[in-house]
Design an enzyme around this catalytic site. Structure first.
Site, PDB file in Angstrom:
ATOM      1  N   ARG A   3       5.256   0.809   2.677  1.00 16.14           N
ATOM      2  CA  ARG A   3       4.484   2.063   2.700  1.00 16.14           C
ATOM      3  C   ARG A   3       3.134   1.780   3.356  1.00 16.14           C
ATOM      4  O   ARG A   3       2.422   0.859   2.928  1.00 16.14           O
ATOM      5  CB  ARG A   3       4.275   2.546   1.261  1.00 16.14           C
ATOM      6  CG  ARG A   3       3.654   3.914   1.152  1.00 16.14           C
ATOM      7  CD  ARG A   3       3.261   4.248  -0.293  1.00 16.14           C
ATOM      8  NE  ARG A   3       1.926   3.758  -0.603  1.00 16.14           N
ATOM      9  CZ  ARG A   3       1.195   4.175  -1.644  1.00 16.14           C
ATOM     10  NH1 ARG A   3       1.673   5.066  -2.497  1.00 16.14           N
ATOM     11  NH2 ARG A   3      -0.015   3.681  -1.859  1.00 16.14           N
ATOM     12  N   TYR A  34      -7.595   7.368  -0.749  1.00 18.27           N
ATOM     13  CA  TYR A  34      -6.588   7.025  -1.760  1.00 18.27           C
ATOM     14  C   TYR A  34      -6.040   5.616  -1.561  1.00 18.27           C
ATOM     15  O   TYR A  34      -5.602   5.265  -0.469  1.00 18.27           O
ATOM     16  CB  TYR A  34      -5.428   8.042  -1.714  1.00 18.27           C
ATOM     17  CG  TYR A  34      -4.172   7.515  -2.352  1.00 18.27           C
ATOM     18  CD1 TYR A  34      -4.088   7.410  -3.737  1.00 18.27           C
ATOM     19  CD2 TYR A  34      -3.103   7.078  -1.588  1.00 18.27           C
ATOM     20  CE1 TYR A  34      -2.961   6.890  -4.343  1.00 18.27           C
ATOM     21  CE2 TYR A  34      -1.962   6.558  -2.187  1.00 18.27           C
ATOM     22  CZ  TYR A  34      -1.905   6.456  -3.556  1.00 18.27           C
ATOM     23  OH  TYR A  34      -0.784   5.933  -4.154  1.00 18.27           O
ATOM     24  N   ASP A  87       2.613   8.003   1.785  1.00 14.73           N
ATOM     25  CA  ASP A  87       2.344   8.879   0.631  1.00 14.73           C
ATOM     26  C   ASP A  87       1.165   9.792   0.981  1.00 14.73           C
ATOM     27  O   ASP A  87       0.048   9.313   1.192  1.00 14.73           O
ATOM     28  CB  ASP A  87       2.006   8.004  -0.585  1.00 14.73           C
ATOM     29  CG  ASP A  87       1.912   8.788  -1.884  1.00 14.73           C
ATOM     30  OD1 ASP A  87       1.930  10.043  -1.833  1.00 14.73           O
ATOM     31  OD2 ASP A  87       1.818   8.152  -2.950  1.00 14.73           O
ATOM     32  N   HIS A  92       0.085  12.064  -1.041  1.00 12.76           N
ATOM     33  CA  HIS A  92      -0.595  12.284  -2.329  1.00 12.76           C
ATOM     34  C   HIS A  92      -1.030  13.744  -2.516  1.00 12.76           C
ATOM     35  O   HIS A  92      -2.128  14.034  -3.007  1.00 12.76           O
ATOM     36  CB  HIS A  92      -1.762  11.307  -2.506  1.00 12.76           C
ATOM     37  CG  HIS A  92      -1.787  10.653  -3.860  1.00 12.76           C
ATOM     38  ND1 HIS A  92      -2.547  11.144  -4.887  1.00 12.76           N
ATOM     39  CD2 HIS A  92      -1.126   9.579  -4.346  1.00 12.76           C
ATOM     40  CE1 HIS A  92      -2.352  10.374  -5.967  1.00 12.76           C
ATOM     41  NE2 HIS A  92      -1.489   9.427  -5.661  1.00 12.76           N
ATOM     42  N   GLU A 142       6.160  11.001   1.294  1.00 14.26           N
ATOM     43  CA  GLU A 142       6.065  11.243  -0.155  1.00 14.26           C
ATOM     44  C   GLU A 142       4.982  12.257  -0.483  1.00 14.26           C
ATOM     45  O   GLU A 142       3.897  12.225   0.106  1.00 14.26           O
ATOM     46  CB  GLU A 142       5.763   9.900  -0.812  1.00 14.26           C
ATOM     47  CG  GLU A 142       5.489   9.972  -2.301  1.00 14.26           C
ATOM     48  CD  GLU A 142       5.147   8.593  -2.862  1.00 14.26           C
ATOM     49  OE1 GLU A 142       5.561   7.572  -2.278  1.00 14.26           O
ATOM     50  OE2 GLU A 142       4.451   8.546  -3.890  1.00 14.26           O
ATOM     51  N   GLU A 192       6.881  11.848  -8.788  1.00 14.74           N
ATOM     52  CA  GLU A 192       6.277  10.874  -9.704  1.00 14.74           C
ATOM     53  C   GLU A 192       5.534  11.526 -10.865  1.00 14.74           C
ATOM     54  O   GLU A 192       5.393  10.907 -11.913  1.00 14.74           O
ATOM     55  CB  GLU A 192       5.374   9.891  -8.950  1.00 14.74           C
ATOM     56  CG  GLU A 192       4.145  10.509  -8.330  1.00 14.74           C
ATOM     57  CD  GLU A 192       3.328   9.510  -7.502  1.00 14.74           C
ATOM     58  OE1 GLU A 192       3.930   8.773  -6.713  1.00 14.74           O
ATOM     59  OE2 GLU A 192       2.101   9.482  -7.668  1.00 14.74           O
ATOM     60  N   ARG A 200      11.647  11.077  -7.196  1.00 16.06           N
ATOM     61  CA  ARG A 200      10.849   9.909  -7.596  1.00 16.06           C
ATOM     62  C   ARG A 200      10.431   9.894  -9.062  1.00 16.06           C
ATOM     63  O   ARG A 200       9.483   9.219  -9.447  1.00 16.06           O
ATOM     64  CB  ARG A 200       9.617   9.821  -6.687  1.00 16.06           C
ATOM     65  CG  ARG A 200      10.007   9.476  -5.275  1.00 16.06           C
ATOM     66  CD  ARG A 200       8.868   9.236  -4.332  1.00 16.06           C
ATOM     67  NE  ARG A 200       7.632   8.796  -4.918  1.00 16.06           N
ATOM     68  CZ  ARG A 200       7.391   7.533  -5.312  1.00 16.06           C
ATOM     69  NH1 ARG A 200       8.291   6.585  -5.124  1.00 16.06           N
ATOM     70  NH2 ARG A 200       6.244   7.229  -5.867  1.00 16.06           N
ATOM     71  N   GLU A 211      10.033   1.688  -5.467  1.00 16.11           N
ATOM     72  CA  GLU A 211       8.649   1.334  -5.102  1.00 16.11           C
ATOM     73  C   GLU A 211       8.274   0.065  -5.876  1.00 16.11           C
ATOM     74  O   GLU A 211       8.540  -0.039  -7.078  1.00 16.11           O
ATOM     75  CB  GLU A 211       7.721   2.486  -5.477  1.00 16.11           C
ATOM     76  CG  GLU A 211       6.277   2.269  -5.057  1.00 16.11           C
ATOM     77  CD  GLU A 211       5.396   3.473  -5.398  1.00 16.11           C
ATOM     78  OE1 GLU A 211       5.738   4.232  -6.324  1.00 16.11           O
ATOM     79  OE2 GLU A 211       4.357   3.648  -4.725  1.00 16.11           O
ATOM     80  N   TRP A 223      -6.151  15.337  -6.032  1.00 15.96           N
ATOM     81  CA  TRP A 223      -6.360  13.910  -5.746  1.00 15.96           C
ATOM     82  C   TRP A 223      -5.056  13.254  -5.382  1.00 15.96           C
ATOM     83  O   TRP A 223      -4.042  13.468  -5.990  1.00 15.96           O
ATOM     84  CB  TRP A 223      -6.967  13.165  -6.951  1.00 15.96           C
ATOM     85  CG  TRP A 223      -7.112  11.717  -6.614  1.00 15.96           C
ATOM     86  CD1 TRP A 223      -8.023  11.148  -5.762  1.00 15.96           C
ATOM     87  CD2 TRP A 223      -6.262  10.656  -7.077  1.00 15.96           C
ATOM     88  NE1 TRP A 223      -7.800   9.806  -5.663  1.00 15.96           N
ATOM     89  CE2 TRP A 223      -6.736   9.474  -6.448  1.00 15.96           C
ATOM     90  CE3 TRP A 223      -5.170  10.592  -7.940  1.00 15.96           C
ATOM     91  CZ2 TRP A 223      -6.150   8.227  -6.667  1.00 15.96           C
ATOM     92  CZ3 TRP A 223      -4.576   9.369  -8.154  1.00 15.96           C
ATOM     93  CH2 TRP A 223      -5.069   8.179  -7.528  1.00 15.96           C
TER      94      TRP A 223
HETATM   95  O1  EZ4 Z   1      -1.462   7.648  -7.729  1.00 18.51           O
HETATM   96  O2  EZ4 Z   1       0.333   5.734 -10.143  1.00 18.51           O
HETATM   97  O3  EZ4 Z   1       3.127   6.345  -5.238  1.00 18.51           O
HETATM   98  N1  EZ4 Z   1       2.259   5.975  -5.949  1.00 18.51           N
HETATM   99  C1  EZ4 Z   1       1.196   6.705  -6.349  1.00 18.51           C
HETATM  100  C2  EZ4 Z   1       0.300   6.070  -7.375  1.00 18.51           C
HETATM  101  C3  EZ4 Z   1      -0.334   7.084  -8.313  1.00 18.51           C
HETATM  102  C4  EZ4 Z   1      -0.757   6.413  -9.601  1.00 18.51           C
HETATM  103  C5  EZ4 Z   1      -1.299   7.423 -10.592  1.00 18.51           C
HETATM  104  O4  EZ4 Z   1      -1.425   6.875 -11.861  1.00 18.51           O
HETATM  105  O5  EZ4 Z   1       1.022   7.806  -5.888  1.00 18.51           O
HETATM  106  O6  EZ4 Z   1      -0.671   5.285  -6.740  1.00 18.51           O
HETATM  107 CO    CO Z   2       2.811   8.520  -4.889  1.00 14.53          CO
END
Ligand code: EZ4
Ligand code: CO
Length: 411
Positions: free
Chosen positions: A153, A165, A218, A220, A244, A270, A291, A347, A411
């Site tokens: 990743r 991030y 990711d 996020h 992701e 997640e 996920r 992961e 976030w």
């Molecule tokens: O931000 O586990 O894919 N992984 C992620 C992680 C999450 C944290 C949050 O607790 O997006 O880094």
């Molecule tokens: Co993630």
């Protein structure tokens, strides 16, 4: 059935410790002495799960037969009226995983045998390369490929933003472990700056590493559906294994918009707690990988159901594997992953730190980027309570994100 072990639950302990980072661990002890362990860590909300478990869950389970995993799961889910939610489902997950661990030990079989046996020799993983510049990220990726990983990743700091991030900078700990004010720490976000810089990372990655390796990214949850659609199209030439969390999908049909525009495979889940959070995403085939994590979505019992449902729609499981998921969660996911016919990829950010390795032990090994699952009975994990006592809980928050004008953002 008459068990040769007396699995009456006699004691349940909830332990919050911080061996390098916070973990909430559950230990269920039965009359014959067999015990099981579960993970209930909700990053930044550890004490809420611990209190929920101690005050509302564990008193109801003393005296129950630990073999009755399904009834206990239903009792804590349907029986509670206040269904779903991250705190509740992490508590259920910890109980469920500990009970599977006990059942495996009582049967003298690894949990994957109870699920139906191995579908593969080992579990494929992807590692993380996160850098402050593209070169930094790609140097880290190169080191991972040299170690034998075949999927990585890629994340890079967004140029022009003070923090991004996952980029640690000079912080030694994981990104949320900090004592700075304000709490939680804040990170800036600019969709324009991100969209203007992200393609270069993948263009350079493909020109440096070729087409054999697998690349992931990711987002996020920082984009809107139409922005994510544009990103998916932009990254198509670089052939990602998946993109992701492009969009936070409280509206599951947001993913229809992305899907309509791009063939970049999509992954999410997640932060999901139940199958209901991803039901439409899966049955409409809007995503390619789900996920959900054992710890956050109700344990092995729940993830097995999600996996079977997802298989009907060509969706594979790719469970969350960040450092806030304990080695117990990793073990539970490894047993699921070695069994699930529709396993995709796990992961993987390492089995833990030196400190967490004093506290947790596990029967998993990594070779050439693949996790091999040992044949210890149960989940093959253990938790050393004395070692954990040396590492008291340390209050910590995940960051919040704001646009450059101060607007609160995902976030
Ligand atoms: O931000 O586990 O894919 N992984 C992620 C992680 C999450 C944290 C949050 O607790 O997006 O880094
Ligand atoms: Co993630």
């Amino acid at each position: 059935m008459k068990s040769k072990h007396d699995l009456t639950i006699t004691d349940i302990r909830v332990i919050v410790s911080s061996p390098g980072r916070n973990f909430v661990t559950l230990k269920i002890v039965t009359k014959c002495g067999l015990y099981g362990v579960g993970d209930a860590t909700v990053n930044g909300r550890e004490q809420a799960v611990a209190a929920y478990l101690k005050e509302h869950v564990t008193p109801c389970l003393i005296g129950r037969n630990a073999h009755e995993i399904e009834d206990i799961w239903q009792y804590l889910y349907k029986g509670v009226y206040w269904r779903k939610g991250p705190i509740n489902m992490a508590a259920i997950a910890a109980v469920d995983v500990a009970l599977w661990d006990i059942k495996g030990k009582a049967a003298d079989l690894p949990v994957y045998e109870l699920l139906g046996g191995k579908s593969r020799k080992a579990i494929a993983t992807y590692a993380h390369a996160t850098g402050s510049t593209i070169d930094d990220t790609l140097d880290k990726a190169e080191a991972l490929f040299a170690q034998g990983f075949t999927a990585v990743r890629l994340q890079t700091a967004v140029p022009g933003l003070k923090a991004s991030y996952g980029v640690l900078g000079d912080k030694k700990d994981y990104f949320e472990q900090q004592s700075s004010r304000p709490l939680p720490p804040e990170e800036p976000w600019s969709t324009r700056k991100y969209m203007n810089s992200i393609e270069d990372l993948f263009r350079q990655a493909r020109s440096r590493f070729g087409t054999e390796v697998q690349l992931l990214h990711d987002v996020h949850s920082r984009l809107t559906p139409i922005e994510a659609a544009r990103l998916g199209k932009m990254l198509e030439p670089y052939d990602l294994l998946f993109l992701e969390d492009a969009v936070a999908a409280e509206n599951q049909d947001s993913y229809r918009i992305i899907r309509d525009h791009t063939t970049t495979p999509l992954a999410i889940g997640e932060i999901y707690n139940t199958i209901w959070d991803c039901k439409e995403l899966i049955q409409n085939q809007w995503i390619d990988y789900i996920r959900t994590a054992t710890t956050h979505a109700g344990g092995i019992t729940a993830l097995r159901r999600i996996a079977d449902f997802a298989a009907l729609f060509h969706v594979r499981i790719a469970p969350h594997g960040a450092p806030d998921l304990s080695p117990i969660c990793y073990a539970a996911q490894a047993h699921l992953g070695i069994w699930a016919p529709n396993f995709g990829i796990q992961e993987f950010v390492g089995f833990g730190s030196d400190k967490s390795n004093e506290v947790f032990s596990y029967d998993l090994t990594l070779t050439e980027g693949m996790i091999h699952v040992g044949d210890s009975p149960g989940l093959g994990v253990d938790f050393n309570e004395e070692a954990a006592a040396q590492y008291p809980y340390n209050r910590s928050y995940l960051p919040v994100s704001r646009l450059e004008d101060g607007t609160l953002w995902s976030w």
